[in-house]
Design a protein around this motif. Structure first.
Motif, short mmCIF file in Angstrom:
data_model
loop_
_atom_site.label_atom_id
_atom_site.label_comp_id
_atom_site.label_asym_id
_atom_site.label_seq_id
_atom_site.Cartn_x
_atom_site.Cartn_y
_atom_site.Cartn_z
N THR A 204 0.82 -1.21 0.00
CA THR A 204 0.00 0.00 0.00
C THR A 204 0.86 1.26 0.00
OG1 THR A 204 -0.18 0.20 2.42
CG2 THR A 204 -1.77 -1.23 1.31
N ARG A 205 2.15 1.10 0.26
CA ARG A 205 3.05 2.26 0.33
C ARG A 205 4.19 2.19 -0.67
NH1 ARG A 205 3.84 2.78 6.95
NH2 ARG A 205 1.63 3.16 7.46
N ASP A 206 4.65 1.00 -0.98
CA ASP A 206 5.84 0.85 -1.82
C ASP A 206 5.58 -0.12 -2.97
OD1 ASP A 206 7.67 2.48 -0.18
OD2 ASP A 206 7.41 0.86 1.29
N ASP A 207 6.23 0.15 -4.10
CA ASP A 207 6.15 -0.72 -5.28
C ASP A 207 7.40 -1.60 -5.29
OD1 ASP A 207 6.05 -1.93 -7.73
OD2 ASP A 207 5.89 -0.09 -8.90
N TYR A 208 7.18 -2.90 -5.09
CA TYR A 208 8.33 -3.81 -5.01
C TYR A 208 9.17 -3.76 -6.27
CZ TYR A 208 6.50 -7.24 -8.31
OH TYR A 208 6.08 -7.87 -9.46
N ALA A 209 8.54 -3.52 -7.42
CA ALA A 209 9.24 -3.57 -8.70
C ALA A 209 10.13 -2.35 -8.92
CB ALA A 209 8.24 -3.68 -9.86
N GLN A 210 10.00 -1.35 -8.06
CA GLN A 210 10.85 -0.16 -8.16
C GLN A 210 11.98 -0.19 -7.13
OE1 GLN A 210 10.45 1.97 -10.64
NE2 GLN A 210 8.66 0.78 -11.32
N GLY A 211 12.08 -1.26 -6.38
CA GLY A 211 13.13 -1.36 -5.37
C GLY A 211 14.47 -1.74 -5.96
N SER A 212 15.50 -1.66 -5.13
CA SER A 212 16.86 -1.95 -5.60
C SER A 212 17.26 -3.40 -5.40
CB SER A 212 17.87 -1.06 -4.86
OG SER A 212 17.79 -1.27 -3.45
N ALA A 213 16.51 -4.14 -4.57
CA ALA A 213 16.84 -5.55 -4.31
C ALA A 213 16.62 -6.40 -5.54
CB ALA A 213 16.00 -6.07 -3.14
N GLN A 214 17.44 -7.43 -5.69
CA GLN A 214 17.31 -8.38 -6.79
C GLN A 214 17.10 -9.77 -6.18
OE1 GLN A 214 17.98 -7.74 -10.56
NE2 GLN A 214 17.00 -5.96 -9.60
N TYR A 215 16.22 -10.55 -6.81
CA TYR A 215 15.78 -11.81 -6.23
C TYR A 215 16.10 -12.99 -7.14
CZ TYR A 215 13.15 -8.55 -3.35
OH TYR A 215 12.80 -7.52 -2.52
N ASP A 216 16.41 -14.12 -6.50
CA ASP A 216 16.58 -15.37 -7.23
C ASP A 216 15.23 -15.98 -7.61
OD1 ASP A 216 19.63 -15.98 -6.87
OD2 ASP A 216 18.91 -15.45 -4.85
N LEU A 217 14.23 -15.73 -6.77
CA LEU A 217 12.91 -16.31 -6.97
C LEU A 217 11.84 -15.34 -6.51
CD1 LEU A 217 10.88 -18.70 -7.38
CD2 LEU A 217 11.44 -19.41 -5.03
N ILE A 218 10.84 -15.14 -7.37
CA ILE A 218 9.62 -14.44 -6.98
C ILE A 218 8.49 -15.45 -7.06
CG2 ILE A 218 7.97 -12.62 -7.55
CD1 ILE A 218 10.28 -10.98 -8.67
N PHE A 219 7.93 -15.77 -5.91
CA PHE A 219 6.80 -16.70 -5.84
C PHE A 219 5.54 -15.88 -5.57
CE2 PHE A 219 4.59 -20.16 -3.14
CZ PHE A 219 3.84 -20.57 -4.24
N ASP A 220 4.68 -15.80 -6.57
CA ASP A 220 3.41 -15.10 -6.42
C ASP A 220 2.37 -16.12 -6.00
OD1 ASP A 220 1.03 -13.75 -6.57
OD2 ASP A 220 1.46 -12.79 -8.49
N ALA A 221 1.99 -16.08 -4.73
CA ALA A 221 1.07 -17.07 -4.18
C ALA A 221 -0.38 -16.64 -4.26
CB ALA A 221 1.44 -17.36 -2.72
N ALA A 222 -0.65 -15.48 -4.87
CA ALA A 222 -2.02 -14.97 -4.86
C ALA A 222 -2.45 -14.29 -6.15
CB ALA A 222 -2.20 -14.01 -3.69
#
Length: 326
Positions: A204-222
């Motif tokens: 509700t406050r931040d857009d994960y896709a605009q963050g600086s972190a990089q991920y090995d796995l994104i699991f969208d459970a919903a």
């Protein structure tokens, strides 16, 4: 016996509790008196014909073109064995059990093949908590362990982290040694931290896709993210793993590896006795716990469906057959 009957596709109010014949078991089956059963997103989609992403016709062809073939929903259960087929070994009258039914568990009794996904209920869990495990926890286990092949040290992002699958994905990803970031809303931040999330993103406050972190796995459970945005924060050869997907994502999977150097993995969760037994071991070891949003009396199963359909349940929605089994 009483059962929640869904004669036609439609809203939650289309479900009616009716008297139906109690199942007859074969020589290799057991009859379980259902004490508790989850109402899952699968139950909602099958009841409403709400198949995702352009898969309406495929879903109808599989589940019934004009009306549901399976009139009684309920993909999982917990309860006690009250009748045993002549060829059944390993299960006895009175055993407390839980497992997958595929359908039919929104009823007072369900018939289950004894060699399929049914096993002894963990002694330290109530029936409602046990009923929450087969769909959410087993799904998270299969997607993380078998499909993504998660490894220790991975940076894992779980979207929908407070839901019926996501709440178990957070726990299991931590168990597998991952560094877990959970996406949830403001009111659920403490919950997902308590489940083991190392970091939390309040959508509700931040857009994960605009963050600086990089991920090995994104699991969208919903079903709350899209590959087009997720790929911005995936590492090279990183995995986008959606629990829900449609035709568009199928096409994206064809070129993601070659154009974006990412991977989209599409699959569906199975169900097995061995996975249930693994979950029991994790429960007994304290590495996993049941997560329940609300308990509804069986007579209020319409309200349970309505709660699931909000897509904001915190864990699993469970219906219980009697107050003693809540």
């Amino acid at each position: 016996m009483k059962a929640a009957v869904n004669e036609n596709y439609g809203p939650a109010e289309s479900i009616e509790i009716k008297d139906v014949a109690r199942p007859e078991i074969g020589d290799e089956q057991v009859l379980v008196q259902v004490y508790a059963a989850p109402v899952t997103t699968a139950d909602w989609r099958l009841r409403a014909s709400a198949f995702p992403g352009g898969l309406w016709l495929v879903g109808r062809l599989m589940m019934g073109l004009f009306a549901p073939r399976n009139k009684v929903l309920g993909v999982a259960f917990s309860g006690r064995v009250v009748s045993v087929g002549e060829k059944v070994t390993g299960l006895r009258m009175g055993d407390a059990v839980f497992g997958f039914s595929g359908s039919g568990a929104h009823a007072e009794y369900v018939a289950i093949d004894a060699d399929k996904a049914i096993t002894a209920k963990p002694e330290n869990l109530g029936y409602a908590e046990a009923a929450s495990l087969p769909f959410g926890a087993a799904c998270a286990l299969v997607f993380l362990r078998d499909i993504a092949r998660i490894e220790p040290g991975w940076k894992v992002l779980v979207a929908g982290a407070s839901g019926g699958v996501g709440s178990y994905a957070v726990q299991l990803a931590r168990h597998f040694g991952a560094e877990v970031t959970a996406i949830t809303s403001t009111g659920n931040i403490d919950m997902v931290r308590d489940l083991g999330a190392n970091h939390v993103i309040d959508y509700t406050r931040d857009d994960y896709a605009q963050g600086s972190a990089q991920y090995d796995l994104i699991f969208d459970a919903a079903g709350v993210t899209r590959y087009g945005e997720a790929k911005r924060v995936l590492k090279k050869n990183g995995i986008y793993l959606p629990l829900e997907f449609g035709v568009k994502t199928m096409f994206q999977a064809l070129w993601a590896r070659y154009v974006d150097h990412k991977r989209i993995l599409l699959s569906v969760s199975g169900d097995s006795k061995s996975d249930l037994e693994i979950l029991v071991g994790l429960i007994n070891a304290g590495a996993l716990r049941g997560v329940i949003d609300q308990r509804f009396a069986f007579a209020d199963i319409v309200a349970a469906h309505q709660r699931v359909e909000t897509r904001h349940a915190r864990g699993t929605v469970v219906v219980t057959m009697t107050p003693e089994t809540a």
